[in-house]
Design a protein around this motif. Structure first.
Motif, PDB file in Angstrom:
ATOM      1  N   ARG A 112       1.732   1.961  -3.870  1.00 39.13           N
ATOM      2  CA  ARG A 112       0.607   1.855  -4.802  1.00 39.13           C
ATOM      3  C   ARG A 112       0.765   2.733  -6.039  1.00 39.13           C
ATOM      4  NH1 ARG A 112      -0.850   4.707  -0.346  1.00 39.13           N
ATOM      5  NH2 ARG A 112      -1.709   6.818  -0.634  1.00 39.13           N
TER       6      ARG A 112
ATOM      7  N   VAL B 157       0.817  -1.213   0.000  1.00 39.66           N
ATOM      8  CA  VAL B 157       0.000   0.000   0.000  1.00 39.66           C
ATOM      9  C   VAL B 157       0.852   1.266   0.000  1.00 39.66           C
ATOM     10  CG1 VAL B 157      -1.966  -1.125   1.088  1.00 39.66           C
ATOM     11  CG2 VAL B 157      -0.235  -0.047   2.531  1.00 39.66           C
ATOM     12  N   THR B 158       2.091   1.156   0.450  1.00 39.52           N
ATOM     13  CA  THR B 158       2.972   2.334   0.415  1.00 39.52           C
ATOM     14  C   THR B 158       3.590   2.528  -0.966  1.00 39.52           C
ATOM     15  OG1 THR B 158       4.899   1.061   1.163  1.00 39.52           O
ATOM     16  CG2 THR B 158       3.499   2.059   2.860  1.00 39.52           C
TER      17      THR B 158
ATOM     18  N   THR C 134      -6.012   1.269   1.293  1.00 42.27           N
ATOM     19  CA  THR C 134      -4.836   1.380   2.155  1.00 42.27           C
ATOM     20  C   THR C 134      -5.112   0.949   3.589  1.00 42.27           C
ATOM     21  OG1 THR C 134      -3.948   3.176   0.807  1.00 42.27           O
ATOM     22  CG2 THR C 134      -3.083   2.951   3.043  1.00 42.27           C
TER      23      THR C 134
ATOM     24  N   SER D 197      -3.717  -2.588   5.318  1.00 44.65           N
ATOM     25  CA  SER D 197      -2.847  -2.448   6.487  1.00 44.65           C
ATOM     26  C   SER D 197      -3.387  -3.231   7.676  1.00 44.65           C
ATOM     27  CB  SER D 197      -2.712  -0.966   6.863  1.00 44.65           C
ATOM     28  OG  SER D 197      -2.115  -0.226   5.812  1.00 44.65           O
TER      29      SER D 197
END
Length: 446
Positions: free
Chosen positions: A344, A341-342, A414, A418
């Motif tokens: 993306r 997600v970091t 996100t 997470s």
């Protein structure tokens, strides 16, 4: 009442190879080759009919005007029906036998899967998903009970890794298949592509259910293809290992280990099912892909995960180490999901991280499911597996639903992804709390 140590005390470890060990390995290879292909194919179609709604979403959400939260709830409702029947399903297996329960489950879930093409609104979507969960509920406990009369628990990690190949294969083969069906059949005889997909992918379960009634041999003693000395070997290993196990479910419910397994199953399956129901939508966000292309791209992480799962299981058997082979993949997988997600904004890198995350989950899957049979035997095996599977089913409802709600509230995946990552970390921590003797390598003495 037996102590926790007595519930699964290890069989003496053989220090050197012997003719008996070689004979046993040869016999069990013969058994695996004979009984596993049908069970694997059955589980493949069961998993496909469970998760193909993720591909149907690409069309049915707009056609039926479903919200993201409504889809997530409907996808997860499968597991409410599934978990409600898990422990009762164990008793049905004991009453009617694995063969009949496997066949009845497959035929009924195939009919419900095909009927999903009749979905018209949220209410019908919810009802059909709930019914699909009910009809599939007996299959997995029946398979565990079936395996428990063929394989001692120390051989089960490799067997379960073969069984759980059906899960990544459900995406590797089922993803492109579902996308292709939706693309080429759309509009045929007035049906949408997703309606054709449910119709065509539900039919094999019915046919396989009919085949399994005649093809499944429930006990080694009834297997005409085993020699008398091979039957005796299997019975000897099973009898030796079952001496100290709990054979009644209710006393076993007071043992902390069973509840640790329950909680662990819930946590790592949050990540498993949360991803599998939303992966096609994540891939679609890349843009410019057909349904078939989305299926192909979705399949790639699961192809790699299948290879990783087998290698992890083989290496665990070779080294005799279980703890880190079970927990470490979840730690690596959770870190990879956070990274996905970091990153993306870099689709290729994000997909690589998702691949590592999925591989971690799949590696733990096969290792974990050899553990309940190290605690339970006899009549407790199917019901105990059903209880632990309630944890997985609960996660199957919670994972998609939470991702749907968080996605609708935040406008992205996100926060949801997470959360799944941290669930994997918590599952890894619980694995370290499992008594060490359950992680020992059990080998019948020569």
């Amino acid at each position: 009442m037996p102590t926790q140590q007595q519930l699964a005390s290890p069989v003496p470890i053989a220090t050197t190879a012997s003719p008996r060990v070689a004979e046993a390995d040869t016999t069990y290879r013969k058994i695996v080759l004979r009984i596993m292909p049908l069970i694997l194919v059955c589980y493949f179609f069961g998993y496909l009919d469970r998760v193909n709604v993720g591909f149907a979403k690409l069309g049915m959400v707009n056609d039926l005007r479903l919200s993201e939260a409504a889809y997530g709830l409907g996808a997860g409702l499968f597991f409410i029906g599934y978990l409600l029947l898990q422990v009762p399903a164990g008793y049905l297996v004991q009453l009617y036998g694995p063969r009949k329960c496997i066949a009845a489950s497959m035929i009924s879930w195939g009919l419900v899967s095909m009927a999903t093409l009749l979905t018209r609104d949220e209410a019908s979507f919810y009802v059909l998903r709930f019914l699909l969960g009910i009809t599939e509920a007996a299959f997995f406990p029946a398979v565990i009970a079936f395996f428990s009369v063929w394989f001692p628990s120390f051989r089960l990690s490799k067997v379960m890794s073969l069984l759980f190949l059906a899960l990544p294969l459900g995406v590797i083969l089922g993803g492109p298949l579902s996308g292709w069906i939706m693309d080429v059949t759309h509009g045929g005889y007035g049906l949408k592509g997703w309606q054709w997909m449910f119709l065509l992918e539900g039919l094999p379960a019915i046919l396989l259910g009919l085949v399994s009634i005649r093809a499944i041999v429930e006990r080694p003693d009834d297997a005409a293809w085993l020699m008398p000395d091979e039957k005796a070997l299997v019975q000897r290993e099973l009898a030796q290992e079952s001496r100290d196990k709990q054979t009644s479910l209710w006393p076993a419910l007071r043992e902390p280990t069973l509840w640790i397994l329950f909680a662990t199953s819930f946590l790592y399956n949050l990540g498993n099912y949360g991803l599998v129901f939303w992966m096609p939508s994540m891939i679609k966000s890349i843009g410019g892909l057909t349904n078939f292309q989305i299926g192909v791209v979705t399949a790639l992480p699961y192809l790699i995960a299948a290879c990783a799962m087998l290698l992890n299981s083989i290496h665990s058997v070779k080294t005799g180490e279980r703890l880190w082979h079970t927990a470490a993949p979840l730690i690596v997988g959770g870190a990879a999901l956070v990274a996905s997600v970091t990153t993306r904004d870099a689709p290729a890198l994000s997909l690589l991280c998702l691949t590592i995350g999925i591989s971690g989950i799949q590696c733990t899957l096969a290792m974990f499911w050899s553990l309940p049979s190290r605690v339970l035997a006899g009549t407790a095996a199917a019901s105990g597996a059903g209880l632990v599977n309630i944890g997985a089913a609960s996660a199957g409802f919670a994972g998609p639903a939470v991702l749907g709600v968080l996605g609708q509230l935040t406008g992205s995946m996100t926060a949801g992804v997470s959360l799944l990552a941290f669930a994997l970390f918590a599952a890894a921590a619980l694995i370290f709390a499992i008594p060490r003797h359950l992680m020992a390598r059990h080998v019948v003495s020569a």
